[in-house]
Design a protein around this motif. Structure first.
Motif, short mmCIF file in Angstrom:
data_model
loop_
_atom_site.label_atom_id
_atom_site.label_comp_id
_atom_site.label_asym_id
_atom_site.label_seq_id
_atom_site.Cartn_x
_atom_site.Cartn_y
_atom_site.Cartn_z
N TYR A 43 1.14 -1.24 0.44
CA TYR A 43 -0.17 0.31 -0.18
C TYR A 43 0.83 0.95 -0.44
O TYR A 43 0.81 2.33 -1.43
N SER A 44 1.63 1.38 1.24
CA SER A 44 2.47 2.72 1.34
C SER A 44 3.26 2.90 0.86
O SER A 44 4.10 1.82 -0.25
N LYS A 55 3.46 3.48 11.36
CA LYS A 55 2.51 3.64 10.17
C LYS A 55 1.25 3.73 10.25
O LYS A 55 0.80 4.18 11.14
N LYS A 68 -2.87 3.73 2.94
CA LYS A 68 -2.57 4.78 1.29
C LYS A 68 -2.24 4.31 0.30
O LYS A 68 -1.17 4.09 0.47
N GLU A 88 -0.40 4.75 -2.78
CA GLU A 88 0.00 5.95 -3.27
C GLU A 88 0.54 5.28 -5.24
O GLU A 88 1.60 4.34 -5.08
#
Lengths: 197, 160
Positions: free
Chosen positions: B23-24, B82, B87, B89
């Motif tokens: 994810y990040s 975290k 999120k 990206e």
């Protein structure tokens, strides 16, 4: 949907930012592997194992104390049996950490140590959980006993199966939650950061 | 071909894979490093009869799937530093993604089942059915059938 066009767009999408991620050199990867080898070797003689035994053993000193004095006479001061092993264990671990990771600051150790709080709570919950399960059985058995023999020693024997359950649960928790993997990830990220700086 | 050259020529491909499975940005970088390490370690096991890209992609994919399963097992409190809400990206270049379709595609792939994700990823990388079959272990015919279903599923999503 024009899949051919999407394929082209898709393949272009990663290319524009490739400069963001440096390719690790073989030298870096060798260092990581050495670090990993070292880490795995250390796992076999992990201070955590000794630490857990010492902590568990010392905490278990509460058991005869409970038997001798009874719950009503237990006061907060006796928590020293839990706090002291934790403190001693952490001190041993901190010293060992510093010996094996000379370049790292103790702050790194503290950071990873904080993540272990859940683990310590788990240990204590299971230890006292075992006692809480064994004690009523002991009391019932004692009240039903016709003879005047004392059950104090037998209480400890009764505790063994629960302790075994406790050990299995800890083993499961460690495996199920990949406890060591987090430590490993943390170690690796630190190592990579250091190598890149 | 040296390790650096091999990784360099496949970097875009690995990055796209990382975007799907992590994810990040930080996680994507971690996964990239992990994939690079696994490829480097596996290079000595490479057999000449296999295609290097296929071999590399298989390692990258396995590492990503393992990474994702580890992330799932990870208790939330172990990750306090975290963000709690993952999120995504992607940072896709605007010039490529004029109509936002690509950005949409990244999100849509994340909603697919793991095997569907794998298949569509390989398809988008323009791998042949034979190569996909080799990587996933599915039969070639099965790959075709499944891919058609996935494409239909994604097309229906666009219409909605």
């Amino acid at each position: 949907m024009d899949w051919k066009e999407l394929q082209t767009q898709w393949q272009q999408s990663g290319e524009g930012e490739t400069h963001d991620l440096p390719i690790p050199t073989e030298k870096k990867l060798e260092s990581i592997e050495n670090g990993l080898k070292y880490f795995y070797q250390e796992q076999g003689k992990n201070p955590n194992t000794y630490y857990a035994i010492v902590q568990f053993g010392l905490s278990a000193l509460m058991i005869p104390l409970l038997i001798k004095k009874g719950f009503s006479e237990i006061h907060l001061g006796h928590l020293v049996f839990i706090i002291l092993p934790l403190a001693i264990g952490n001190l041993i671990k901190a010293i060992q950490f510093k010996e094996t990771n000379k370049e790292e600051s103790l702050l790194v150790y503290l950071k990873s140590s904080l993540k272990e709080v859940r683990w310590i709570i788990f240990q204590q919950v299971f230890l006292f959980g075992s006692m809480a399960v064994a004690l009523p059985i002991y009391l019932i058995a004692q009240s039903n006993s016709s003879s005047s023999e004392t059950w104090d020693g037998k209480y400890l024997l009764l505790l063994i199966p629960f302790m075994l359950i406790f050990a299995v649960l800890i083993w499961w928790y460690r495996n199920h939650h990949n406890y060591n993997v987090y430590r490993l990830n943390g170690l690796l990220s630190g190592l990579i950061e250091e190598l890149e700086s | 071909m040296t390790f650096e050259e091999l990784l360099s020529s496949n970097k875009g491909r690995i990055i796209r894979l990382c975007r799907i499975y992590a994810y990040s940005r930080e996680d994507q970088e971690d996964l990239f490093q992990e994939i690079a390490y696994q490829i480097w370690r596996s290079m000595e096991n490479f057999r000449a009869e296999a295609k290097m890209e296929t071999f590399l992609y298989r390692i990258a994919l396995n590492t990503s799937l393992l990474y994702k399963s580890k992330q799932k097992k990870k208790p939330p409190s172990a990750d306090l530093d975290k963000v709690s809400e993952p999120k995504f990206e992607i940072g896709i270049e605007e010039k490529i993604d004029k109509d936002g379709r690509l950005s949409w595609l990244y999100h849509a792939i994340k909603d697919l089942k793991p095997i569907e994700q794998t298949l569509i990823l390989l398809y988008l990388e323009e791998m042949s059915y034979e190569e996909i079959s080799e990587i996933t272990g599915l039969k070639v015919n099965h790959v075709g059938v499944k891919l058609n279903r996935i494409k239909k599923k994604l097309s229906n999503k666009v219409r909605k």
